[in-house]
Motif scaffolding. Structure first.
Motif, PDB file in Angstrom:
ATOM      1  N   GLY A 158       0.827  -1.194   0.000  1.00 47.73           N
ATOM      2  CA  GLY A 158       0.000   0.000   0.000  1.00 47.73           C
ATOM      3  C   GLY A 158       0.862   1.245   0.000  1.00 47.73           C
ATOM      4  O   GLY A 158       2.049   1.195   0.309  1.00 47.73           O
ATOM      5  N   THR A 159       0.260   2.376  -0.368  1.00 50.61           N
ATOM      6  CA  THR A 159       0.939   3.668  -0.299  1.00 50.61           C
ATOM      7  C   THR A 159       0.005   4.668   0.369  1.00 50.61           C
ATOM      8  O   THR A 159      -1.215   4.513   0.346  1.00 50.61           O
ATOM      9  CB  THR A 159       1.323   4.214  -1.695  1.00 50.61           C
ATOM     10  N   LEU A 160       0.592   5.712   0.967  1.00 51.04           N
ATOM     11  CA  LEU A 160      -0.194   6.754   1.615  1.00 51.04           C
ATOM     12  C   LEU A 160       0.061   8.089   0.930  1.00 51.04           C
ATOM     13  O   LEU A 160       1.192   8.579   0.914  1.00 51.04           O
ATOM     14  CB  LEU A 160       0.163   6.847   3.105  1.00 51.04           C
ATOM     15  N   ASN A 161      -1.007   8.669   0.352  1.00 52.44           N
ATOM     16  CA  ASN A 161      -0.947   9.970  -0.326  1.00 52.44           C
ATOM     17  C   ASN A 161       0.274  10.092  -1.235  1.00 52.44           C
ATOM     18  O   ASN A 161       1.037  11.064  -1.172  1.00 52.44           O
ATOM     19  CB  ASN A 161      -0.954  11.100   0.702  1.00 52.44           C
ATOM     20  N   SER A 162       0.474   9.089  -2.048  1.00 46.54           N
ATOM     21  CA  SER A 162       1.678   9.038  -2.883  1.00 46.54           C
ATOM     22  C   SER A 162       1.452   9.728  -4.222  1.00 46.54           C
ATOM     23  O   SER A 162       0.338   9.805  -4.728  1.00 46.54           O
ATOM     24  CB  SER A 162       2.079   7.585  -3.124  1.00 46.54           C
ATOM     25  N   SER A 163       2.544  10.227  -4.778  1.00 43.11           N
ATOM     26  CA  SER A 163       2.517  10.827  -6.105  1.00 43.11           C
ATOM     27  C   SER A 163       3.014   9.801  -7.126  1.00 43.11           C
ATOM     28  O   SER A 163       3.437   8.704  -6.771  1.00 43.11           O
ATOM     29  CB  SER A 163       3.417  12.068  -6.153  1.00 43.11           C
ATOM     30  N   LYS A 164       2.993  10.177  -8.392  1.00 39.14           N
ATOM     31  CA  LYS A 164       3.467   9.287  -9.442  1.00 39.14           C
ATOM     32  C   LYS A 164       4.966   9.020  -9.314  1.00 39.14           C
ATOM     33  O   LYS A 164       5.467   8.004  -9.786  1.00 39.14           O
ATOM     34  CB  LYS A 164       3.150   9.872 -10.809  1.00 39.14           C
ATOM     35  N   ASN A 165       5.695   9.931  -8.630  1.00 37.71           N
ATOM     36  CA  ASN A 165       7.143   9.729  -8.452  1.00 37.71           C
ATOM     37  C   ASN A 165       7.419   8.497  -7.603  1.00 37.71           C
ATOM     38  O   ASN A 165       8.363   7.752  -7.861  1.00 37.71           O
ATOM     39  CB  ASN A 165       7.773  10.961  -7.793  1.00 37.71           C
ATOM     40  N   LEU A 166       6.577   8.280  -6.559  1.00 39.24           N
ATOM     41  CA  LEU A 166       6.772   7.115  -5.711  1.00 39.24           C
ATOM     42  C   LEU A 166       6.529   5.831  -6.491  1.00 39.24           C
ATOM     43  O   LEU A 166       7.196   4.819  -6.267  1.00 39.24           O
ATOM     44  CB  LEU A 166       5.844   7.190  -4.494  1.00 39.24           C
ATOM     45  N   MET A 167       5.580   5.867  -7.417  1.00 37.41           N
ATOM     46  CA  MET A 167       5.272   4.679  -8.211  1.00 37.41           C
ATOM     47  C   MET A 167       6.470   4.239  -9.060  1.00 37.41           C
ATOM     48  O   MET A 167       6.546   3.097  -9.490  1.00 37.41           O
ATOM     49  CB  MET A 167       4.077   4.949  -9.132  1.00 37.41           C
ATOM     50  N   LYS A 168       7.379   5.175  -9.307  1.00 35.06           N
ATOM     51  CA  LYS A 168       8.558   4.861 -10.116  1.00 35.06           C
ATOM     52  C   LYS A 168       9.732   4.379  -9.260  1.00 35.06           C
ATOM     53  O   LYS A 168      10.805   4.107  -9.787  1.00 35.06           O
ATOM     54  CB  LYS A 168       8.973   6.100 -10.914  1.00 35.06           C
ATOM     55  N   PHE A 186      -3.921   4.560  -0.459  1.00 36.03           N
ATOM     56  CA  PHE A 186      -4.698   5.191   0.604  1.00 36.03           C
ATOM     57  C   PHE A 186      -4.438   6.695   0.560  1.00 36.03           C
ATOM     58  O   PHE A 186      -3.279   7.134   0.602  1.00 36.03           O
ATOM     59  CB  PHE A 186      -4.304   4.621   1.970  1.00 36.03           C
ATOM     60  N   LYS A 187      -5.522   7.475   0.476  1.00 37.60           N
ATOM     61  CA  LYS A 187      -5.362   8.918   0.327  1.00 37.60           C
ATOM     62  C   LYS A 187      -6.329   9.671   1.234  1.00 37.60           C
ATOM     63  O   LYS A 187      -7.496   9.294   1.347  1.00 37.60           O
ATOM     64  CB  LYS A 187      -5.609   9.347  -1.127  1.00 37.60           C
ATOM     65  N   ILE A 188      -5.815  10.713   1.875  1.00 37.91           N
ATOM     66  CA  ILE A 188      -6.676  11.678   2.538  1.00 37.91           C
ATOM     67  C   ILE A 188      -6.832  12.833   1.562  1.00 37.91           C
ATOM     68  O   ILE A 188      -5.842  13.414   1.120  1.00 37.91           O
ATOM     69  CB  ILE A 188      -6.082  12.145   3.881  1.00 37.91           C
ATOM     70  N   LYS A 189      -8.057  13.130   1.220  1.00 34.95           N
ATOM     71  CA  LYS A 189      -8.350  14.084   0.149  1.00 34.95           C
ATOM     72  C   LYS A 189      -7.644  15.414   0.392  1.00 34.95           C
ATOM     73  O   LYS A 189      -7.726  16.000   1.467  1.00 34.95           O
ATOM     74  CB  LYS A 189      -9.849  14.291   0.021  1.00 34.95           C
ATOM     75  N   HIS A 190      -6.919  15.852  -0.611  1.00 36.13           N
ATOM     76  CA  HIS A 190      -6.195  17.133  -0.553  1.00 36.13           C
ATOM     77  C   HIS A 190      -6.177  17.699  -1.963  1.00 36.13           C
ATOM     78  O   HIS A 190      -5.328  17.345  -2.777  1.00 36.13           O
ATOM     79  CB  HIS A 190      -4.766  16.924  -0.045  1.00 36.13           C
ATOM     80  N   GLY A 191      -7.184  18.540  -2.265  1.00 35.13           N
ATOM     81  CA  GLY A 191      -7.306  18.992  -3.643  1.00 35.13           C
ATOM     82  C   GLY A 191      -7.824  17.852  -4.500  1.00 35.13           C
ATOM     83  O   GLY A 191      -8.618  17.020  -4.075  1.00 35.13           O
ATOM     84  N   LEU A 236       7.744  11.178   2.133  1.00 36.87           N
ATOM     85  CA  LEU A 236       7.548  12.309   3.030  1.00 36.87           C
ATOM     86  C   LEU A 236       7.501  13.636   2.300  1.00 36.87           C
ATOM     87  O   LEU A 236       7.018  14.627   2.842  1.00 36.87           O
ATOM     88  CB  LEU A 236       8.644  12.304   4.105  1.00 36.87           C
ATOM     89  N   ASP A 237       8.007  13.671   1.069  1.00 38.04           N
ATOM     90  CA  ASP A 237       7.842  14.876   0.256  1.00 38.04           C
ATOM     91  C   ASP A 237       6.363  15.070  -0.093  1.00 38.04           C
ATOM     92  O   ASP A 237       5.856  16.194  -0.102  1.00 38.04           O
ATOM     93  CB  ASP A 237       8.667  14.782  -1.034  1.00 38.04           C
ATOM     94  N   ASP A 238       5.663  13.948  -0.367  1.00 40.15           N
ATOM     95  CA  ASP A 238       4.237  14.022  -0.655  1.00 40.15           C
ATOM     96  C   ASP A 238       3.441  14.364   0.603  1.00 40.15           C
ATOM     97  O   ASP A 238       2.520  15.183   0.572  1.00 40.15           O
ATOM     98  CB  ASP A 238       3.738  12.683  -1.215  1.00 40.15           C
ATOM     99  N   ILE A 239       3.814  13.725   1.731  1.00 42.15           N
ATOM    100  CA  ILE A 239       3.102  13.947   2.992  1.00 42.15           C
ATOM    101  C   ILE A 239       3.249  15.395   3.450  1.00 42.15           C
ATOM    102  O   ILE A 239       2.339  15.977   4.047  1.00 42.15           O
ATOM    103  CB  ILE A 239       3.634  12.995   4.081  1.00 42.15           C
TER     104      ILE A 239
END
Length: 272
Positions: A158-168, A186-191, A236-239
């Motif tokens: 699983g991932t938490l509030n991850s961007s496409k960079n983490l997927m790479k 898993f995402k907490i809505k932010h925008g 943590l850059d995404d968080i």
């Protein structure tokens, strides 16, 4: 393309939870072809308790003998069960200095810290944790004292509030290839955080989006349990771009975490 050979450094306090933490590390190393080194450090004051020089030398020798036996009793069965090599080092000295030396010698890609059972977010010495989080540029694995990574079932990631960079991330891609289960986002809505169903299906992912309410972390913790996530990735850059409290997240979720990103030094002051 040849897979990366990951180097994993385990910082162990040799408490009862060390067995599960090392099993988690060995399981991960076996999946990614990793190499494990275990480091245990004792402060001199905890070893030498008498002023007499002869007694001090005897105490140091006795401590080395008993501690090495304790380390071997921990490591040898896991090495045999998981078929991975684990090198061990025991030092008496300044903990931070010895860790620094080992990092410079071993060049780890991942450092493993154990989560204490007694408190929700009490790691291997809070000052040591803050030191690692603020100085180490690689990945940090916060290992659960209870849950085992891929012990007797297919790995669930699983991932938490991850961007496409983490997927790479190479490690995440490598682990995903070993599982037919979809990656759980898993995402907490932010925008605008939601992906389209077509995007998710194409990338073999499932998305869980939570409203940014006071009970969002508790709700997410429930879904993590229901979906049997073995390892949760957090960049943590995404968080840092959300209002998510990392300390609260790790304290609530009983799951191993893998922390990435350059923001570790900025959040380490919250790890008290």
């Amino acid at each position: 393309m040849e897979s990366k050979n990951y180097r994993i450094l385990v910082l162990s306090d040799l408490r009862k939870t060390s067995t599960t933490i090392l099993k988690n590390t060995a399981s991960l190393a076996k999946m990614i072809g990793g190499e494990i080194a275990l480091l245990h450090v004792k402060q001199p004051l905890g070893v030498v308790k008498q002023d007499n020089q002869l007694s001090a030398v005897r105490s140091i020798n006795d401590t080395y003998t008993s501690t090495k036996s304790q380390i071997n009793a921990l490591v040898n069965p896991i090495t045999e069960d998981y078929g991975v090599k684990i090198s061990t080092t025991f030092k008496v000295g300044n903990v931070k200095e010895e860790i620094k030396k080992k990092i410079e010698e071993f060049h780890p890609d991942i450092i493993v810290l154990g989560q204490r059972k007694s408190k929700p977010f009490k790691l291997l010495g809070s000052s040591i944790t803050k030191h690692i989080m603020s100085t180490f540029d690689g990945l940090v694995l916060i290992a659960s004292h209870e849950q085992k990574i891929g012990s007797d079932k297919e790995l669930s990631l699983g991932t938490l509030n991850s961007s496409k960079n983490l997927m790479k991330m190479g490690l995440l891609e490598q682990l995903m290839k070993q599982s037919s289960q979809p990656l759980k986002l898993f995402k907490i809505k932010h925008g605008k955080t939601e992906s389209t169903q077509e995007e998710l299906a194409d990338r073999h992912m499932v998305e869980y989006v939570f409203e940014p309410q006071d009970n969002a972390i508790n709700n997410m913790s429930t879904y993590l349990t229901r979906t049997n996530v073995d390892l949760l990735f957090m960049d943590l850059d995404d968080i840092a771009n959300t209002n998510i409290n990392v300390k609260n997240v790790i304290g609530k979720f009983n799951v191993p975490f893998l922390l990435a990103g350059k923001q570790k030094s900025k959040i380490n002051n919250s790890l008290n």
